[in-house]
Structures are given as C-alpha cells and as structure tokens.
Design an enzyme around this catalytic site. Structure first.
Site, PDB file in Angstrom:
ATOM      1  CG  HIS A 193     -20.060  -0.303   3.086  1.00 39.64           C
ATOM      2  ND1 HIS A 193     -21.367   0.088   3.184  1.00 39.64           N
ATOM      3  CD2 HIS A 193     -19.804  -0.491   1.776  1.00 39.64           C
ATOM      4  CE1 HIS A 193     -21.884   0.154   1.975  1.00 39.64           C
ATOM      5  NE2 HIS A 193     -20.959  -0.208   1.102  1.00 39.64           N
ATOM      6  CE1 TYR A 230     -23.024  -6.940   4.605  1.00 39.75           C
ATOM      7  CE2 TYR A 230     -21.020  -6.989   3.307  1.00 39.75           C
ATOM      8  CZ  TYR A 230     -22.360  -6.720   3.409  1.00 39.75           C
ATOM      9  OH  TYR A 230     -23.055  -6.220   2.337  1.00 39.75           O
ATOM     10  CG  HIS A 240     -25.898   5.120  -1.906  1.00 41.53           C
ATOM     11  ND1 HIS A 240     -25.564   5.959  -2.923  1.00 41.53           N
ATOM     12  CD2 HIS A 240     -24.744   4.488  -1.573  1.00 41.53           C
ATOM     13  CE1 HIS A 240     -24.266   5.833  -3.196  1.00 41.53           C
ATOM     14  NE2 HIS A 240     -23.763   4.948  -2.400  1.00 41.53           N
ATOM     15  CG  ASN A 241     -29.378   4.058   4.436  1.00 41.29           C
ATOM     16  OD1 ASN A 241     -30.139   3.978   3.481  1.00 41.29           O
ATOM     17  ND2 ASN A 241     -29.207   3.076   5.298  1.00 41.29           N
ATOM     18  NE  ARG A 278     -20.996   0.636 -10.667  1.00 34.58           N
ATOM     19  CZ  ARG A 278     -21.519   1.779 -10.231  1.00 34.58           C
ATOM     20  NH1 ARG A 278     -22.274   2.505 -11.033  1.00 34.58           N
ATOM     21  NH2 ARG A 278     -21.310   2.208  -9.005  1.00 34.58           N
ATOM     22  CD  GLN A 321     -19.557   7.992  -4.262  1.00 32.84           C
ATOM     23  OE1 GLN A 321     -20.237   7.274  -4.964  1.00 32.84           O
ATOM     24  NE2 GLN A 321     -19.219   7.669  -3.032  1.00 32.84           N
TER      25      GLN A 321
END
Ligand SMILES: Nc1ncnc2c1ncn2[C@@H]1O[C@H](COP(=O)(O)OP(=O)(O)O)[C@@H](O)[C@H]1O
Ligand SMILES: [Mg+2]
Lengths: 86, 741, 231, 86
Positions: free
Chosen positions: B45, B48, B91-92, B112, B237
């Site tokens: 993530h 890469y 955000h899978n 953000r 979260q």
C-alpha cells in the site's frame, strides 16, 4: 413483555458523538464530566411470557439488526410487561 | 534490546530478502518499533513495490501540470490564477469489513489529500463495485457504503456529484469503494508535504491517537482468506467528519498566512508514513517526541503510536517564528495542536518516548530503497473469438431493452445520489444522472467536468483494451458535456500481484491507460493502486478506475444529456461494429460472461472528443450522451426518459441488429440538435473526420427504433412512460427489499 | 443593507449565503463567528445550513449554546429579521426561537432533491415577494427534517398563519406523496408570532441563479432587502 | 461514578425509527414483535461520590442538553463506578 436492548460503542472504538457531548457538557459548566459514551436503546414489546425465550430472542435481534457488532457491543434486559416510560 | 524473531518478521509481512535489506540499510538489527515502521513503509500500500516499475510508463507531464504523481494529489492549471487538485483513493478492504465506517473514512482520507495541497475540496465522485445483489451481506454492504459516503461527505459539506455503480459476481467477496475528490487552489498557493528548514517545529493537529487501524496499511496489502474478514475486525476505524471539517477549515485558514512550510495528512500507516515521507522528500531529518502525541487511550506504546491509523490527523511543519499564530488558528477551531518535534539536517528520523530513543532510522532509504519488484507475468491469453450465432439473435428486441433498463447496472441510480448532498457549495451545474458532473468556478466563466469510468468486463476480456477504453470513455463523457479533457487520476484495483495472471492484467491495463492518455493528450497526475482484492484465490475482475477532469471555458455552454425539444434531429457519431462481446446484453440477458472486448481506435476517439467540444462551444447541440453500457438502444432510451420526450430512429444496417442496438462499440455518442443546425454539424463532423449519421427525430410519447437489415427490418416500439417507470424503479426495488436500516 | 451570517463550527452553507447576499444582490454581508456576541450592525441575520457540531446528539442541539445565540435571541426579540435555513432552522427550534422539533426523516435516509412548496404566508420579511398560494421549487438536503410539535402547537401555528411553507405537488396540492420527510401537516417552514423569525428546511441559497438551473430562491433574500428598505 | 441517562420519544410522539425497526424485525422473522421504541442512552463518567448529587447533576444535563423535552422523555440511573460495558 417488554425487553430493553442497549447498544453502545465497544471499548477502544472512537465515539465522536460521545466526545462532542462531553465537551459540550463541560462548556455548559458540568466540569465533573470526564467521559461520555453515546449509544442507543430500544424498548421492544414482544408477545411471549417466558423471560428466557424473550431474552434469547432479543439477543438475536440485536445481533442481526440493532447492533453493528463490528464496532458496537450490546446488552439485553427483560423488563416485564407495562414497565413505564415517561 | 530484544532480538527480532522469525515469527515477528512474518507477522509483519516482510520477506526474508526484505529483512536482509533492512539489516543492510541499518547495519544492525531493528528493534520492534523500527520493524513495524519498515513493515508499514514497505507494505504494498505504501511502497507500491509491485506496481512502481509499471506506473513509470504513465505520461505525467504537460503544459498545465503543476504537480504530478508523488505528492498528496496532482494539480493542474485551469487559468485565471487557479488550479485544480485531484486524486482518487480506494477503501476496499475496510468497506467490506464495516461498510459504513470503511466508506466514510475513505471519503475522509481523500479529502485530506486534497486540502493538504492548499485546495478547498469542491466535489467528490464515488466508483462502487458490488457483488450480485443477492449475494450474502450484499444489500447490507450497498446500504452501508452509500450511507457512509453520505454520512461523511454531507456532514463536512462537500458535494458528491456522481460516480458509477456496477454489480457482478466477481465482486461477491471483494467489493470496491473508490472515491475521488477535486479541489480548487490558487496556482501560486500550492502546499507540499516537505519537512524543510532546520529547527522548524513539527506540529501534530487533529484527533487524538487511538489504537484504531493498527496494521491497516498491511491489511490493505493482503488478500482475505475465507472468513478472515471476521478476525481482522478490531482494526476498524471510525470516522469523525465534524473533526475533519474543523481540520479542513483551520488548515485553509492557516494557508492564508505564511506560517506553513509543509503539511501532510496521516493516512495509511499514520505518523510513520507522514514523518518519513516529509523528511524524505525534503532530504532533511526529523526528531519527534512520541510522548507528546495526544493519545485517546492509556498505555499506548511507541509502536502503537507510530502505526495507529486514527483518522482526522495532520502533521505539519511551521515556520519557527509563526508557530504561535498557527497554534492559535487550530485552537480557535477547538482542535488539539501540539509541537511534537523539529526538523533536523541529520537525514534521520529519530523518535523519542519518555526520554529514550525508541527508533533511529535513515529517512530517505525507507522510501528510496524500498523493495521494487518486477513480478513475473503470465503470457496474455489469446483473444477470445466471438461466439455469437444467428440463432442467438433475440426474437423480441423491445423485451431485451426492457430487461437491460431493469438491470441494476443500467437502472437509474437516484436511490444512491439522493442520499448524497450534491448541491452544497452552490456550484453544481450538472447534477448526478448526466454523463459527467459539471461545476462552475465562482468568480470565472469556467466550468469543471468530472467523470469516473471503467468497464471491468472489458478489462476482464482484454485488460489492455479495457484500460484504454476506460480513459477513452471518461474523455468522451467529459466531452459530451462540452469540456476538454485535462488530466486523469486513477485507482487500479486488482487481485494478488504475486500471481502471474494478475500481474499480466495489471501491466496490460497500465499500458492501455498510458497509450490512451498519450493519444488523448491527458497526463496522469495522481493515482492509487489497490492489490489483493481477492478472497480464497478468487480475484476481482481487473478494475482500473479512471477519474477524468475536463475544463469548460464557458460553463454556460455546457451540454446536457436529456432530449430537449420535439422536432430536434438525432445523430449518431462514430462507427458501430458487429461487436457483442462483454456487453451488458450478453451478460444480463443471455447470461454469458464472455468476450471479446470491443475494439478501440484511439485516434478516432480523439477526433470524436474534439468534435464534441467544438460543437458544444459553438452552442450547436441540444443534447449529447455517450454510448456505452447497453449500447445505442439504452443510450437513446436514457436521453428520452430523462427528457420526458420520445424519439423515433430508423437506420440501415449491414451488421446484425442485436449488435447495432445493444453492442457496445466504443467511440460513439448520440447527439440531438435543432434542424437548422444539421448542416453545420454535418460539415463539422466531416471535416473533423467523425462519421455522423442522422438517424431520427425527437418527439412523441414512444420510443421507436427500426433497423433495416439486409434481410429484414427489426423494430422496437415501446411506451416511454412505462420504460421510464421500469428504469427508475428497478434499482430501488432491488435494494429496498433488503432489511436494512 | 447588511446581512449577518452566523458561522458555527460545522456550518457548511455560510459561504453559499454570503455569495447570494454579496455577489448576487450586491449587499453587504459579514460572517459572525459563533463565539462572538456582536452582530456587527446586521439588518438581517441568517443561520445557514450545514452540520453545526456535526449534528451530533441532535441537529442544532449543541449549537444553541453558542454565545452568538444570546445576541440572535435579543435581536429577534427586538423585531430583527432572522432566517434559519435547514440546519439554521434546526438550531432555531432547539434554541426555542421557533416552536416544535425535528425528527429523523420518515424514510430514515438523507434526502437531497427538489421539492415543491406552497407559500402560505407572504407577510414575513423573507416571503413578501412570493404571491401567497404560489408554488415554489427549491432543493432540500437533510436527514432530520421531519417537523413535529404537540397538536396544540400545530393548531396554534395554523390558526395564527405561522405556517410559511408547506410541501405540495407541482399543482399546489398538499398531498402525502409530496412530503419528503414526513413533516407534520406538510410543514416546510414556519415563523414566530411576530413573523420576524423564519425557519425552513429547503435551501433558497441553492437556487438563486440561472446557471444552477433554478433562481426561485433569490426572492427570499430580495424580500429581506425590500423589507429593510421599507423600514 | 458512572451514570446512565436514557432518552426516548414521549408517549404519543411518532417514532419513525422505532416503527421502521419493528417492521424490519418482523420481516426478519421476529413475528412476536409488537412495537419498538428507539431512544438513546448515554453513559456518563463523572467525578463525584455522592450518588444523589450525581443523579441531580445528570438530570440537569438531560434537561439542558441530552433530551429535547418537546418530544423526548428521559430517566437517570446511577450505576456506580466501573460498571462494565461489553
Ligand atoms: N455511486 C454513485 N454515486 C453518484 N452517482 C452515481 C453513482 N453511480 C452512478 N451514478 C450516476 O448515474 C449516472 C449513470 O452512471 P453510469 O451508468 O455509470 O453512466 P455511463 O454509462 O454514462 O458511464 C451518472 O450520472 C453517474 O454519475
Ligand atoms: Mg460508465
């Protein structure tokens, strides 16, 4: 019978609403407030006379629908019939 | 100092080679905090590592590009002293575990990324892929994701202007939630994530740090084992859009001063990635005292503080002499803001906790020397040959049209976008439901168009073409509203990159996107890769989502999708081939999930885009709509249903009627215009090298299509009102039968 | 003519109202931060839409305690024109400047869509330019717009002509199918007894220019300008 | 000390959420469900040792902030310190 299901954020899970309420209460002068956790409460009237069965049933309702068990805990209390709410 | 065990290395998803590289960089064993940091920074993530080699192929520059990939978002100049900053994120995995919070925090994260650049977020898109609506938990997931996006975006006051929603069994166990945001920034006030100026204070702003999301970045870098979703739950979260709103307003107010040197949000891998990236980009170092980080829970360790993914937090470097001013602005907005460290020139990130050094790592090598893999790729499978036979031709074409309009992929999605505030900020010129969203830029005559696109079924059949078509379709959609395509962002969703077939798909899709971007002159300025969208060995269809941004010089000239006036002429721009592979018709009506992918002619796509933009600028069009899912018949129906007026077309066809009506040949658009503009449009098409066939007329209460083939004429003749009812009701019906709250 | 626009933490439509007041009407407008008590000489005060305090607990519940609300209440008592739009309306209810309460929409979902409203009262400072009985189209965007009050209160509102807008179909019929949130008696907006404090759920600020496809809302702001000029 | 405040729709006030939950539960097969009322519950941690004073304080919080007394009723219960939530 009436059964009460309370649903609330699990420990450690952020509770933005509780946080905002706590700081509002403190701004309003309730300085003794240390922490607030905000949850939901459901009063469910069910046909049935066996408290054990009613409770088990309510637990299932909580798991299936009322609580998001990934982030919320819940508890169940059988109140008996006609418990008064204001 | 405890010795790192083999087990710990494995738990941190580090390979033997990677661990050896750590030893080499450090010249010693890491401690546990340091191991955690390497693990997060070198996760797929953040690093890469499997995709970097290929992403280098993207064209990323152009005269308007002010900031390409590498920062929090890409930035493109739009003139008038303004620029747009935009990016897409996935955000899978979190959304599959907890759809509401997963999607909500996905929105929070992308916002953000935009406002750290100094831009005010103006509009979001959401690109959603779900499994079959009847798959286990699927309605719950759809409902939760939509509510989560709404809950966060509405609360913070940023409109969600459009998106895509696809259902297919390939996503039964791995849904995709991609969110894009675009903001506007003064082109001379762009902020970057750099820790510069020795001695400058490092300030922590926003929510307190809790134990949420620890190992989120590594979670996004693993596939789910069957039912593992359950075990990973404690990392969920929870989003707090109100705090993010305060953070956003405070940052934007702060950017008006000259107090900020650099700023970066704490996204995946939280404080770890923000501190290392800011130091790494600037070639500086930082010292941070973790005891000063505001925490939400007692007993948090340095390890937890560094790896927490609590939301709504930022790290910024302020000018030493402006620290008080910066803190005052955050305190006005009732936010925690604490100086937790300072910039150094050591080239190292040194972390203290309760007076002890708990980590001491070189900043740059964590990024520069991160592993990079050119993973093995399988040979591309031979292209499928069409398996369509004459006896497959439908007997009732009207029935096919009705079934297509009722398919959840084609049906109207207002159930979704009615839950999104798509009007706040009062810039929405084209609401959801058209080809591309359009917003005006206050204080100018300009407009911005946005569209996300990809057809995963095309990508499954041929990832190279699928990638290219995603760019072409997005460009076409943007051109249909009259905007010139400017640049793209992307979100590349694939399965496990360690599998040669998946890696081959990835490489081909990236090549396809690159070639299309070059042909259409649209650079890639930002993006995101999401691998490991795979459960129990079943990968999702390759889904490289493209987010296109276009510019209208005069927003009042924007073109809408609905037919406008009875009597207007209808023309089909582009060429229809005898192609049914990977079409909605084949899949939904015939139940055949097979290719081949339609052809794509990038030069022709370019000519079509140029023509559409020119016609719009001259004000010659009454409506325009790109022809995609469901083919010409569906496109025509959509223009008519949205316009509340029928249409009649008739044309001669050399190809089979099903291909003509329902095939999904690329490079086509359906336009309508006043009869007096017919000559001008015909001439413009001719000189622009775009085939233009006048096919019919707007009017009446029915939708009539006649395709005169070599042997017979095929007719569709349907009542528009009943088609509209079907199309508008199908999605609501499918979803609201769910027991969701 | 000067508008004062209150900014709570979480207000989202403050800038939208400011844009209408200044860029479209050429009036003066000042933002009033919720911690301030000085209304800066505003002739009319707007409580804009948004999610003050995140709408946590209940929409408007936390915002009503902001220091600025005392000044707004005093301003209202003296007959000053106050307009609450959407979240601003919710704040006015929670603050007791208007009667009643909001509940979650009966569909339990946020709704962003155009609605039609019938103008029931054209005597307020914000509605004088709409003919009474006419139908106005405006967008809504809310989760808690299901207006509720005890029956006595509702009856009093009706009797005193204090229902300002009511959800209706395009032809002006107040029918349940045109009610987007379940509001009692289709109430979309109300005013106080003196008529100077008005709250409504729909967003006139979102439909005040042609480029947005609808300019019907500008008349609310123009009404205020006319009312101030007539003073 | 921990105090619990429950807030719920007053009798006679329509409860859209409770109604929707009741019908969802019945669709899920809980056919014995007759009625559901949906409310909120707040767990408030306060400094203080006198249950009477804490309770009085919590009542004020409810009146001022936690309940909208136009449509909601509430009740208050002192739970003592460290009452566990799951
Ligand atoms: N999840 C979503 N959120 C908002 N709008 C959506 C969503 N899904 C689809 N839409 C909207 O529905 C319309 C049709 O979408 P789609 O069928 O993907 O269009 P096209 O076929 O032209 O690409 C578009 O205006 C799109 O913005
Ligand atoms: Mg599409």
């Amino acid at each position: 019978m009436r059964v009460e299901v309370r649903v609330y954020p699990k420990a450690g899970v952020l509770d933005p609403q509780g946080k905002a309420i706590a700081s509002a209460l403190s701004r309003l002068g309730h300085r003794a407030v240390r922490d607030v956790r905000a949850g939901k409460v459901f009063f469910i009237d069910v046909d049935g006379s066996d408290p054990k069965a009613v409770e088990a049933d309510a637990r299932r309702m909580a798991e299936e629908l009322l609580a998001n068990t990934v982030i919320e805990g819940f508890d169940v209390r059988v109140l008996g019939a006609g418990t008064d709410l204001v | 100092m405890p010795v790192i065990t083999e087990e710990q290395i494995q738990e941190h998803n580090l390979s033997e080679d990677e661990y050896a590289r750590i030893l080499e960089i450090l010249g010693r064993e890491p401690n546990l905090v340091e191991l955690g940091i390497f693990s997060a920074m070198w996760s797929e993530h953040c690093s890469y590592k499997s995709s970097r080699v290929h992403l280098k192929k993207f064209p990323t520059t152009g005269p308007r590009v002010l900031q390409g990939p590498g920062e929090n978002a890409g930035v493109v100049d739009i003139g008038d002293g303004l620029a747009v900053a935009f990016k897409m994120e996935s955000h899978n995995h979190p959304s599959f575990i907890e759809p509401y919070q997963g999607a909500a925090t996905g929105v929070g994260g992308i916002l953000r990324d935009i406002f750290t650049m100094g831009a005010r977020p103006m509009a979001s898109l959401n690109s959603l892929r779900f499994g079959r609506i009847d798959a286990p938990r699927m309605k719950h997931l759809v409902d939760g994701v939509v509510r989560g996006i709404a809950g966060y975006g509405n609360c913070i006051g940023i409109p969600t202007l459009g998106g895509e929603t696809t259902f297919h069994r390939g996503y039964d166990e791995n849904i995709l939630v991609n969110v894009m945001n675009l903001g506007i920034v003064r082109s001379d006030r762009i902020f970057l994530g750099r820790a510069e100026g020795v001695g400058n204070p490092i300030v922590y702003v926003g929510s307190k740090t809790g134990r949420d999301g620890i190992h989120g970045a590594t979670m996004a870098s693993e596939e789910f084992a069957a039912d593992e979703a359950n075990q990973k739950r404690p990392t969920v979260q929870v989003g707090d859009p109100f705090t993010e709103k305060l953070l956003m307003e405070a940052c934007l107010e702060l950017f008006e001063t000259d107090a900020v040197v650099g700023i970066q949000d704490m996204g995946a891998a939280g404080l770890t990635s923000s501190s290392f990236e800011m130091a790494g980009r600037a070639g500086s170092g930082v010292e941070i005292d973790l005891s000063k980080v505001p925490v939400r829970e007692t007993g948090m360790t340095p390890y937890e503080i560094m790896l927490s993914e609590s939301q709504e937090r930022m790290l910024l470097v302020a000018r030493r002499d402006r620290l008080e001013q910066a803190l005052a602005i955050f305190h006005k907005w009732e936010l925690d803001a604490v100086e937790i460290g300072r910039v150094t020139d050591s080239g190292r990130v040194v972390l203290f906790f309760e007076g002890r050094i708990v980590a001491d790592l070189p900043a740059a090598p964590l990024a520069d020397r991160a592993p990079m893999y050119d993973r093995p790729r399988a040979a591309a499978p031979a292209p499928e040959t069409p398996r369509w036979r004459e006896e497959d031709e439908p007997s009732d074409y009207g029935d096919v049209l009705r079934r297509l309009l009722a398919s959840p992929n084609v049906a109207e999605k207002s159930w979704i976008w009615r839950q999104y505030d798509h009007m706040v900020q009062t810039n929405t010129v084209e609401r959801p439901g058209g080809d591309a969203a359009v917003l005006r830029v206050k204080g100018t005559k300009k407009g911005i168009a946005m569209k996300s696109d990809v057809n995963p079924f095309f990508c499954q059949a041929d990832p190279y073409r699928g990638g290219a078509i995603a760019v072409a379709e997005a460009a076409r959609s943007v051109a249909c509203v009259g905007a010139r395509p400017l640049a793209i962002t992307d979100c590349l969703n694939f399965g496990n990159p360690e599998k040669p077939e998946v890696m081959a798909q990835f490489e081909a899709a990236v090549r396809g996107i690159s070639d299309a971007c070059r042909a259409l002159d649209v650079p890639v300025v930002s993006g995101n890769v999401s691998f490991y969208n795979e459960t129990a060995g079943r990968a999702i269809p390759p889904t490289p989502t493209v987010g296109m941004v276009g510019l209208l010089d005069d927003v009042s000239r924007h073109v809408r999708l609905p037919f406008r006036r009875a009597g207007d002429r209808i023309a089909l721009l582009g060429t229809t081939h005898d192609e049914l592979g990977a079409s909605e018709f084949l899949r939904t009506v015939r139940g055949r999930d097979e290719g081949p992918c339609p052809e794509v002619d990038l030069a022709a796509e370019r000519r079509l885009v140029d023509l559409l933009v020119a016609l719009a600028a001259k004000g010659l069009l009454a409506s325009a709509h790109d022809v995609s899912d469901g083919g010409l018949a569906v496109a025509l129906a959509e223009c008519a249903m949205q316009g509340g007026v029928g249409a009649e077309i008739a044309l001669d066809s050399e190809i089979r009627p099903s291909s003509f009506l329902f095939g999904e040949s690329t490079g086509r658009a359906l336009v309508s215009f006043a009869p007096e503009n017919e000559a001008a449009i015909g001439a413009a098409a001719e000189s622009g090298g775009v085939p233009c066939g006048i096919v019919g007329t707007v009017g009446g209460g029915r939708l009539k299509m006649a395709v005169r083939g070599r042997t017979a004429t095929v007719v569709v003749d349907e009542d528009l009102a009943s088609l509209t009812k079907l199309w508008r009701g199908a999605f609501v019906h499918a979803i609201e039968s769910a027991d969701v709250l | 003519m000067k508008f004062g626009i209150v900014v709570f933490p979480g207000s989202n439509c403050d800038a939208d109202c400011h844009h209408v007041a200044t860029n479209l009407l050429g009036c003066e407008a000042d933002y009033i931060w919720h911690q301030e008590k000085d209304l800066k000489g505003a002739d009319a005060v707007i409580l804009p839409g948004g999610f003050a305090y995140g709408d946590y607990l209940r929409a408007g519940a936390l915002a009503r305690f902001s220091p600025v609300m005392e000044s707004v209440a005093a301003f209202a008592r003296e007959g000053g024109a106050v307009l609450g739009i959407c979240n601003g309306f919710q704040v006015l209810l929670e603050a007791g400047l208007l009667p009643g309460a909001m509940q979650i929409n009966r569909g339990l979902r946020y709704v962003c869509a155009d609605v039609h409203m019938r103008v029931e009262n054209d005597a307020t400072p914000f509605t004088s330019l709409y003919p009474k009985g006419s139908v106005v189209t405006m967008p809504i965007g809310h989760m808690e717009g299901n207006y509720t009050a005890p029956p006595e209160t509702l009856d009093a509102l009706e009797r005193e002509g204090r229902v300002v807008f009511r959800y209706c179909d395009p032809d002006g019929r107040v029918v349940d199918s045109a009610n987007p949130n379940g509001a009692s008696r289709g109430i979309a907006g109300i005013c106080n007894a003196q008529g100077n404090v008005v709250g409504l759920m729909p967003h006139p600020d979102r439909c005040s220019e042609g480029i947005l496809g609808n300019a019907a809302g500008i008349k609310m702001f123009e009404s205020a300008v006319a009312a101030m000029a007539a003073r």
